[in-house]
Structure formats: C-alpha cells, structure tokens
Scaffold this motif. Sequence first.
Motif: not given
Length: 431
Positions: A95-96, A392-396, A408-410
């Motif tokens: 996730f980094w 990308d839409g979920a992480t960015w 925290k969101q992982i």
Amino acid sequence: MVQRLGRETAKLIMSTAIVDPRRAAGLRRLQDFAQRAGPLYAKSRNFDFGPERRGNVSMLSPWLRHRLVLEEEVVDAVLQRHSQNAAAKFFEEVFWRAYFKGWLEQHPTVWAAYRRSVSRLLQSLESDVDALHRYEAAVGGNTGIDCFDAWVEELTTHGYLHNHHRMWFASIWVYTLKLPWELGADFFYRFLMDGDPASNTLGWRWVCGLHTSGKTYLARASNIAHFTDNRFCPEGQLATRAPALNENMAHPVARLSLPDALPQRERYGLLVTEEDCHPESLLVDRPPEAILGAVATNLRSPLPVGEAARNFAEGAVKDGVERASIAYEADASLTNSDNWAEVLLDWASRHQLESIATAYAPVGPVAELLADAGEKLAANGIVLRRLQRPYDGATWPHSRRGFFRLKKQIPSILDNLGLDADRGPSRQKAG
C-alpha cells in the motif's frame, strides 16, 4: 554539459542480468514468495545478504510497477496463505506504493519542480568543478565507501536495489557526499527496473526531510553492518548528522481527476503503456478495434536510461500487447516513438477510431505524453479516455497527507475490493 554527462554515464549502462518482463514470470515469483509474506517477512525484510540471497523479500516491484501483476492479485495470493494480521507488514509495503502515487497525484507541482531541478542542476555542474567531481565519483562507484560503491554497481548492472539499500544510499548521497537529492533521484530513476515517478521522487524527499517535514534518515555504519550481515561496515566514513533540507515553494493540494467511462457503441482503440500492462482486465465489456503499445522510458531523464530499466519496460509493454491481442482478437502493434500525438493520430485514422482508451496514468512522463496527445486528438475529433482501476480509486483519496490515514483504511479497502481478509478473495481473480 548534459551531452558530456550523457556520454560519460553511458559507460555505466553495463550488461544486465536477464529478468523476464512478462506477466507469467511475475506470477511465478508471486506464487513462490507468497508463503513467506507473513511473520517471516516482517522479521527479515530489512536484511540484505547480497544479490544472490534475496529470498526474504518478494522482488515483485518491477512487475507491480508496470502492473504486469496487479496489487489485488498480490493481496489475493498472500491471503490464501496468511491472515491479514499475520501479513500486515507485507500489505503495508504494497500500500505504500499506492500512497505515494495518490499523494503525488494530489501534489503534482512536486514532480514538476523536481524535473526542473534535475535539468538545472545538470547544467550547473559545468561551472562547479568540485560538485562535478563528486557527482562523477558517486555515479561511477568511486567514492571509496565500499558499500555505496557496491550498490552503484548492483544498481547499474541489475537495475535493482534492496529497499534498505535505497534509504542508506540516499542518505549517504545527500549527507555524506553533499550532492543534491534531485540528482540522486534521477540516478535511481534512470536505472531501476521498478523506477516509478512517485515512489522514487517521494522516497528521496522523505530521506532528506521534505516529504514529512523535518523527518530525515541518517545512514549509520552500525546499522549497515547489522543488516548486511557484516558484509559492509563504513565506520568513520559517514556523516553523523542529517539536518532536514528546506524548499522555498509550497505545493498546494490538487483535486483528483474523475475517471473516464467508455461509452457503448463507440469505435475505439486500446493504448497499452508501461503504467499498466494488464489490459485484458481493464476492459471487459467489448473488444477494441485495434491495440497499440507505446513506451516513455527514454523520457525518464535528460541522461541515458539504464539497459535493465529500458528493456524491462519495453518487454512489459510488448507482453501486455501480445496478451491483449489474444484476449480481444484484435490487431496489435508497437511503437518506439516519443511523439505520441503524431503516432496516435495516424493510428486512429488508419483504424477509423472515434476514441482511444488507456489505463489512467498517474503523474509522470506517460501522463505528460498523454496530456499533449489528448489535446491534439481532441482537435481532430478523437477522444482520449483514461480508465481508472478500482484499486486506485479506493486508495488515492486517503493519500492526501500521511501514510497513516491510508493504513487505517486497509481493511475496509480490501473489503470494498471484494477481498476477504481471512480467506482470500470472494471474487474471481483477474486472468
């Protein structure tokens, strides 16, 4: 001066160990490593025992960087063997990469400033003899610091460095050798097979206190000795202080772009770039009329790009195009031209395309080429559609500030992507 340095550094682009730049090779590596991604990885990941003993880390980064293997597939394979808690450290490392991409996407002036600085600093070496000598000694592996010089050889030969090496290297470059971080980032970006605009640029900024303001990383001889199993111990050779660097410009937050959609009944072509080489999972509704592969690797720097980096990117795009051609039963071709606008216009005309679809490219050379081509395509009535992956839409959106917000969101991100944290995915894997 850039031309002179180009000739000099071209000597550093040595023959490289062959790394297979195909999706199948990345999947084999993933399956081989997944069992070791749990507690063993957490305990051993910071150790580096040399290029021939890397079983403690995945070395998946070249395939992930080019999305020959998708992040969801990596999580999938690991969750088949470990609980989310057991593999938490490995997941954080995955996730980094998303965090850095999302952060730079929302702070694009950092990239623009870095690119300007590289050009300016390369030119300035012409009038600064001392800096030029230190730079040439550094990139030539002739500093007299045995670990640093060995890492230069490994980087230029193999196109890869262990992550811990990268931190030590950057710290020594900035604080011991007193060289600009931008030139060090450029050196990495030219040679790393996994060279990524976001991870590379922001990693260097983090070491010198520009990403997390005031937080720096100091390479210590005792730390290097411990984590290299005493292969290196540069006692008395390294800087003892790492003061944070400053910059005289602010980087405002930019809004994330909305992804494009591909309308039905539109005659379109598919463009495959080094940012995403798994096109058969990008489009699922209907096949394109034609497929084109294009690379932007030579635009990483004003100086020559390393053989390993260039070959891997070109091979990844070629593999992606070949697989897409089979999956979609469509005509496929490749181009080595840096003039994407001209190539895409000609390609669209020959295939009578109304639009060109491609995976959304985050900040970097590919995005710059697409922006220029998009304007010229639009002037000719052809739409460039950038399709964003759900990952990308979920992480960015969680990557605007520090990594902790994304961390925290992982669990919820994995759930939203259809991944069961304890039993692997609840959906069919990408092909």
